[in-house]
Write a protein that holds these residues in place. Structure first.
Motif, mmCIF file in Angstrom:
data_model
loop_
_atom_site.group_PDB
_atom_site.id
_atom_site.type_symbol
_atom_site.label_atom_id
_atom_site.label_comp_id
_atom_site.label_asym_id
_atom_site.label_seq_id
_atom_site.Cartn_x
_atom_site.Cartn_y
_atom_site.Cartn_z
ATOM 1 N N ASP A 46 0.795 -1.215 0.000
ATOM 2 C CA ASP A 46 0.000 0.000 0.000
ATOM 3 C C ASP A 46 0.834 1.275 0.000
ATOM 4 N N TYR A 47 2.104 1.197 -0.321
ATOM 5 C CA TYR A 47 2.953 2.385 -0.249
ATOM 6 C C TYR A 47 3.313 2.899 -1.636
ATOM 7 N N LEU A 48 3.737 4.159 -1.661
ATOM 8 C CA LEU A 48 4.265 4.799 -2.864
ATOM 9 C C LEU A 48 5.737 5.072 -2.615
ATOM 10 N N ASP A 49 6.508 5.399 -3.649
ATOM 11 C CA ASP A 49 7.907 5.740 -3.393
ATOM 12 C C ASP A 49 8.004 7.168 -2.858
ATOM 13 N N GLY A 50 9.199 7.540 -2.414
ATOM 14 C CA GLY A 50 9.417 8.830 -1.774
ATOM 15 C C GLY A 50 9.053 10.041 -2.601
ATOM 16 N N ASN A 51 8.973 9.885 -3.904
ATOM 17 C CA ASN A 51 8.582 11.008 -4.751
ATOM 18 C C ASN A 51 7.160 11.468 -4.461
ATOM 19 N N ALA A 52 6.346 10.599 -3.887
ATOM 20 C CA ALA A 52 4.966 10.961 -3.548
ATOM 21 C C ALA A 52 4.908 11.996 -2.431
ATOM 22 N N ALA A 53 6.002 12.171 -1.712
ATOM 23 C CA ALA A 53 6.057 13.161 -0.638
ATOM 24 C C ALA A 53 6.418 14.552 -1.149
ATOM 25 N N ALA A 54 6.808 14.655 -2.404
ATOM 26 C CA ALA A 54 7.313 15.921 -2.953
ATOM 27 C C ALA A 54 6.316 17.062 -2.842
ATOM 28 N N GLY A 55 5.070 16.821 -3.163
ATOM 29 C CA GLY A 55 4.077 17.893 -3.151
ATOM 30 C C GLY A 55 3.905 18.530 -1.786
ATOM 31 N N LEU A 56 3.595 17.715 -0.796
ATOM 32 C CA LEU A 56 3.368 18.229 0.560
ATOM 33 C C LEU A 56 4.645 18.838 1.137
#
Length: 91
Positions: A5-15
């Motif tokens: 159920d996880y995404l890679d660290g790039n998914a944190a870029a926006g926030l």
């Protein structure tokens, strides 16, 4: 949540770009638990309605938690021994 159920660290870029003036996904950090050193982009990101949890891709411990509250973002970085941001790595 399962391990899938996880995404890679790039998914944190926006926030995280709302807080940091650099591209935080290219920053290198050390996991306070296992000592692994890696760019944030390889971490596992578990998003939810309130923010996100970023976990070490090696040991699975929490590196950081970011929570959006009204008009602010609160970030807990206690799972990182250190975070190295390179000058000029703009978001």
């Amino acid at each position: 949540m399962t391990d899938q159920d996880y995404l890679d660290g790039n998914a944190a870029a926006g926030l995280l770009s709302e807080v940091f003036a650099v591209d935080i996904t290219s920053a290198v950090g050390r996991c306070a638990s296992c000592g692994d050193e890696a760019v944030v982009a390889v971490a596992r990101v578990y998003p939810n309605d309130h923010g996100l949890v970023v976990r070490c891709s090696v040991c699975g411990d929490v590196l950081l938690v970011a929570v959006e509250e009204r008009e602010r973002v609160c970030i807990d970085l206690r799972g990182l021994s250190w975070l190295e941001v390179r000058p000029g790595a703009t978001a």
